[in-house]
Design a protein around this motif. Sequence first.
Motif, PDB file in Angstrom:
ATOM      1  N   LEU A  12      34.650  29.384  20.628  1.00 31.63           N
ATOM      2  CA  LEU A  12      33.395  29.109  21.332  1.00 31.63           C
ATOM      3  C   LEU A  12      32.470  30.316  21.233  1.00 31.63           C
ATOM      4  CD1 LEU A  12      34.816  27.707  24.705  1.00 31.63           C
ATOM      5  CD2 LEU A  12      34.150  26.386  22.694  1.00 31.63           C
ATOM      6  N   ARG A  13      31.173  30.050  21.264  1.00 33.44           N
ATOM      7  CA  ARG A  13      30.193  31.143  21.334  1.00 33.44           C
ATOM      8  C   ARG A  13      29.589  31.177  22.723  1.00 33.44           C
ATOM      9  NH1 ARG A  13      24.282  30.586  18.925  1.00 33.44           N
ATOM     10  NH2 ARG A  13      24.005  29.785  21.045  1.00 33.44           N
ATOM     11  N   ILE A  14      29.420  32.376  23.223  1.00 26.76           N
ATOM     12  CA  ILE A  14      28.682  32.528  24.489  1.00 26.76           C
ATOM     13  C   ILE A  14      27.668  33.656  24.304  1.00 26.76           C
ATOM     14  CG2 ILE A  14      30.247  34.185  25.611  1.00 26.76           C
ATOM     15  CD1 ILE A  14      29.840  32.446  28.206  1.00 26.76           C
ATOM     16  N   SER A  15      26.467  33.473  24.849  1.00 28.73           N
ATOM     17  CA  SER A  15      25.448  34.517  24.740  1.00 28.73           C
ATOM     18  C   SER A  15      25.723  35.604  25.771  1.00 28.73           C
ATOM     19  CB  SER A  15      24.055  33.932  25.000  1.00 28.73           C
ATOM     20  OG  SER A  15      23.804  32.893  24.099  1.00 28.73           O
ATOM     21  N   ILE A  16      25.219  36.783  25.470  1.00 28.52           N
ATOM     22  CA  ILE A  16      25.373  37.902  26.407  1.00 28.52           C
ATOM     23  C   ILE A  16      24.155  37.951  27.332  1.00 28.52           C
ATOM     24  CG2 ILE A  16      25.535  40.431  26.585  1.00 28.52           C
ATOM     25  CD1 ILE A  16      28.092  39.031  25.542  1.00 28.52           C
ATOM     26  N   GLY A  17      24.420  37.919  28.628  1.00 26.75           N
ATOM     27  CA  GLY A  17      23.338  38.010  29.617  1.00 26.75           C
ATOM     28  C   GLY A  17      23.234  39.433  30.136  1.00 26.75           C
ATOM     29  N   THR A  18      22.889  39.574  31.402  1.00 28.45           N
ATOM     30  CA  THR A  18      22.833  40.909  32.003  1.00 28.45           C
ATOM     31  C   THR A  18      24.249  41.382  32.315  1.00 28.45           C
ATOM     32  OG1 THR A  18      22.745  40.023  34.235  1.00 28.45           O
ATOM     33  CG2 THR A  18      20.630  40.348  33.124  1.00 28.45           C
ATOM     34  N   ARG A  19      24.383  42.663  32.649  1.00 27.77           N
ATOM     35  CA  ARG A  19      25.709  43.169  33.036  1.00 27.77           C
ATOM     36  C   ARG A  19      26.258  42.385  34.227  1.00 27.77           C
ATOM     37  NH1 ARG A  19      26.162  49.089  34.540  1.00 27.77           N
ATOM     38  NH2 ARG A  19      24.443  48.553  35.903  1.00 27.77           N
ATOM     39  N   GLU A  20      25.393  42.139  35.204  1.00 32.59           N
ATOM     40  CA  GLU A  20      25.851  41.440  36.411  1.00 32.59           C
ATOM     41  C   GLU A  20      26.316  40.027  36.063  1.00 32.59           C
ATOM     42  OE1 GLU A  20      23.165  43.374  36.222  1.00 32.59           O
ATOM     43  OE2 GLU A  20      23.933  44.958  37.520  1.00 32.59           O
ATOM     44  N   GLU A  21      25.556  39.362  35.181  1.00 34.81           N
ATOM     45  CA  GLU A  21      25.946  37.997  34.785  1.00 34.81           C
ATOM     46  C   GLU A  21      27.297  38.005  34.072  1.00 34.81           C
ATOM     47  OE1 GLU A  21      21.579  35.818  34.249  1.00 34.81           O
ATOM     48  OE2 GLU A  21      22.422  36.935  32.563  1.00 34.81           O
ATOM     49  N   MET A  22      27.496  38.977  33.184  1.00 42.96           N
ATOM     50  CA  MET A  22      28.751  38.989  32.430  1.00 42.96           C
ATOM     51  C   MET A  22      29.932  39.338  33.340  1.00 42.96           C
ATOM     52  SD  MET A  22      27.310  37.813  29.914  1.00 42.96           S
ATOM     53  CE  MET A  22      28.724  37.333  28.948  1.00 42.96           C
ATOM     54  N   LYS A  23      29.669  40.143  34.386  1.00 49.73           N
ATOM     55  CA  LYS A  23      30.741  40.405  35.364  1.00 49.73           C
ATOM     56  C   LYS A  23      31.126  39.102  36.058  1.00 49.73           C
ATOM     57  CE  LYS A  23      29.686  45.197  36.509  1.00 49.73           C
ATOM     58  NZ  LYS A  23      28.881  46.047  37.381  1.00 49.73           N
ATOM     59  N   GLN A  24      30.115  38.286  36.364  1.00 53.69           N
ATOM     60  CA  GLN A  24      30.406  37.012  37.030  1.00 53.69           C
ATOM     61  C   GLN A  24      31.180  36.074  36.113  1.00 53.69           C
ATOM     62  OE1 GLN A  24      27.230  35.105  39.359  1.00 53.69           O
ATOM     63  NE2 GLN A  24      26.133  37.032  39.302  1.00 53.69           N
ATOM     64  N   VAL A  25      30.841  36.098  34.812  1.00 50.69           N
ATOM     65  CA  VAL A  25      31.560  35.243  33.861  1.00 50.69           C
ATOM     66  C   VAL A  25      33.031  35.673  33.806  1.00 50.69           C
ATOM     67  CG1 VAL A  25      31.734  34.467  31.462  1.00 50.69           C
ATOM     68  CG2 VAL A  25      29.477  34.894  32.465  1.00 50.69           C
ATOM     69  N   VAL A  26      33.252  36.990  33.723  1.00 51.20           N
ATOM     70  CA  VAL A  26      34.627  37.498  33.664  1.00 51.20           C
ATOM     71  C   VAL A  26      35.374  37.114  34.954  1.00 51.20           C
ATOM     72  CG1 VAL A  26      36.033  39.603  33.650  1.00 51.20           C
ATOM     73  CG2 VAL A  26      34.105  39.374  32.058  1.00 51.20           C
ATOM     74  N   ALA A  27      34.706  37.304  36.096  1.00 45.77           N
ATOM     75  CA  ALA A  27      35.363  36.968  37.372  1.00 45.77           C
ATOM     76  C   ALA A  27      35.728  35.491  37.405  1.00 45.77           C
ATOM     77  CB  ALA A  27      34.443  37.338  38.534  1.00 45.77           C
ATOM     78  N   ALA A  28      34.832  34.634  36.930  1.00 48.36           N
ATOM     79  CA  ALA A  28      35.107  33.197  36.929  1.00 48.36           C
ATOM     80  C   ALA A  28      36.291  32.886  36.026  1.00 48.36           C
ATOM     81  CB  ALA A  28      33.861  32.432  36.467  1.00 48.36           C
ATOM     82  N   LEU A  29      36.326  33.519  34.856  1.00 46.08           N
ATOM     83  CA  LEU A  29      37.446  33.263  33.926  1.00 46.08           C
ATOM     84  C   LEU A  29      38.753  33.752  34.547  1.00 46.08           C
ATOM     85  CD1 LEU A  29      35.831  34.238  30.475  1.00 46.08           C
ATOM     86  CD2 LEU A  29      36.546  31.942  31.203  1.00 46.08           C
ATOM     87  N   GLN A  30      38.690  34.893  35.221  1.00 48.52           N
ATOM     88  CA  GLN A  30      39.932  35.403  35.841  1.00 48.52           C
ATOM     89  C   GLN A  30      40.404  34.480  36.976  1.00 48.52           C
ATOM     90  OE1 GLN A  30      38.528  39.394  36.547  1.00 48.52           O
ATOM     91  NE2 GLN A  30      39.522  40.201  34.701  1.00 48.52           N
ATOM     92  N   GLN A  31      39.439  33.971  37.747  1.00 49.63           N
ATOM     93  CA  GLN A  31      39.791  33.021  38.814  1.00 49.63           C
ATOM     94  C   GLN A  31      40.469  31.782  38.262  1.00 49.63           C
ATOM     95  OE1 GLN A  31      36.430  31.525  41.029  1.00 49.63           O
ATOM     96  NE2 GLN A  31      36.017  33.588  41.822  1.00 49.63           N
ATOM     97  N   GLY A  32      40.012  31.367  37.080  1.00 48.42           N
ATOM     98  CA  GLY A  32      40.497  30.116  36.479  1.00 48.42           C
ATOM     99  C   GLY A  32      41.945  30.166  36.024  1.00 48.42           C
ATOM    100  N   VAL A  33      42.541  31.348  35.960  1.00 52.82           N
ATOM    101  CA  VAL A  33      43.931  31.411  35.494  1.00 52.82           C
ATOM    102  C   VAL A  33      44.929  31.569  36.634  1.00 52.82           C
ATOM    103  CG1 VAL A  33      43.409  32.312  33.181  1.00 52.82           C
ATOM    104  CG2 VAL A  33      43.798  33.917  35.058  1.00 52.82           C
ATOM    105  N   VAL A  34      44.396  31.724  37.866  1.00 50.88           N
ATOM    106  CA  VAL A  34      45.390  31.891  38.970  1.00 50.88           C
ATOM    107  C   VAL A  34      45.634  30.574  39.697  1.00 50.88           C
ATOM    108  CG1 VAL A  34      45.059  34.356  39.364  1.00 50.88           C
ATOM    109  CG2 VAL A  34      43.534  32.725  40.526  1.00 50.88           C
TER     110      VAL A  34
END
Length: 368
Positions: free
Chosen positions: A346-368
């Motif tokens: 998959l491709r995802i665009s790079i947003g702001t630092r804050e947005e990418m932190k939220q993306v990472v947090a969401a992905l981490q939440q999705g595995v627990v």
Amino acid sequence: MKRRDLLKHSALAMVSFSMARNAFALSDELPLTKETIDGTIILRANENPHGPSPLARKAMMAAVNSSNRYQWDTNGLLREKIGALTGHTKEYITLGSGSSELLGLVCLRASYLQGHVVASEPTFKLWMGASRKMGLATRLFPLTKSKHNDLDTLLASINEQTKLLYLCNPNNPTGTAHGKEAMENFIKAACQRTTVLLDEAYTDYEDTPSMAHLINSTPNLIIAKTFSKVYGMAGARVGYLLAQPEQIKALNELQAWANAGPSAVSMKGALAAMEDESFANFCKVENREARRIFCEGLQTLDIEFIPSVTSFVYFNSAGYPKPVAAYLQSKKIIGARSFEENSPWLRISIGTREEMKQVVAALQQGVV
Ligand SMILES: Cc1ncc(COP(=O)(O)O)c(C=O)c1O
């Protein structure tokens, strides 16, 4: 990419980043309009989340007042300034309403020569539907294992029916690029056999070498560039082609009116954006930092990704416990999408630092 390399890269980025960030924290005076009101994070079209620069925005607002007039002078001036970047006169440049319009124009010309266009798969293909309708067949060749354009295969595939070869370097959607020597060798060899349309939409982010210096010696080379990415002007629609004057003239003859694509307002914005080099540099540093945050997040989740020199990242969602695109969408993060049939990449665009932190947090939440 190794974690150590990422960290080294980021340490350098952080120094310049923190200096630039204060200078460009977008002023309250000129806030960017939010596209959504519900906090959705939009990462779908490789748009620059910071631009246009404050100078470009001011210039565009001022230009509204003169938009009752056709802007031949502005048009000539913008082509001169763009040409000056690579030591060419304005006859080597044609302007479009974004580079998409001009990619279409090059394909229109190739289509009446009757034959086919050669390109990679996946690559930036928005223009291919229209060119197929105009009778130009497409011959697509897979990328290498490392998701680079397969230059050897593309070169070997050129025959008498090849009226155009399209190459995107760095490639969209994979974010990979070939270096100077490989590109020079490829362009010189390919241009002896067909016209090459080289899409350099993303060269600026990490200084991927442009092939503009080959224009004078290579009549069959056409380079497409855009103000939509580092300059953050995707909605303003300004792009251009660089090629020898005969090529430019031949392409302009297919248009009702050459260089009429970008509006007075957009052209004034582009001129100001070119003057605002420090803002463009800020966007590059910010993009690098946000991309690092995202890639480090992927590493913590053991998600494979392709090191990117662009404003987007290609990653393999195969091992993730949920369908990533739909899952992120449920978290109001839109844009992760597939460019290959039946593929987990998959491709995802790079947003702001804050947005990418939220993306990472969401992905981490999705595995627990
Ligand atoms: C590789 C590539 N070329 C060209 C474009 C078109 O850009 P524009 O028409 O906004 O100049 C894009 C847009 O995403 C792109 O990714």
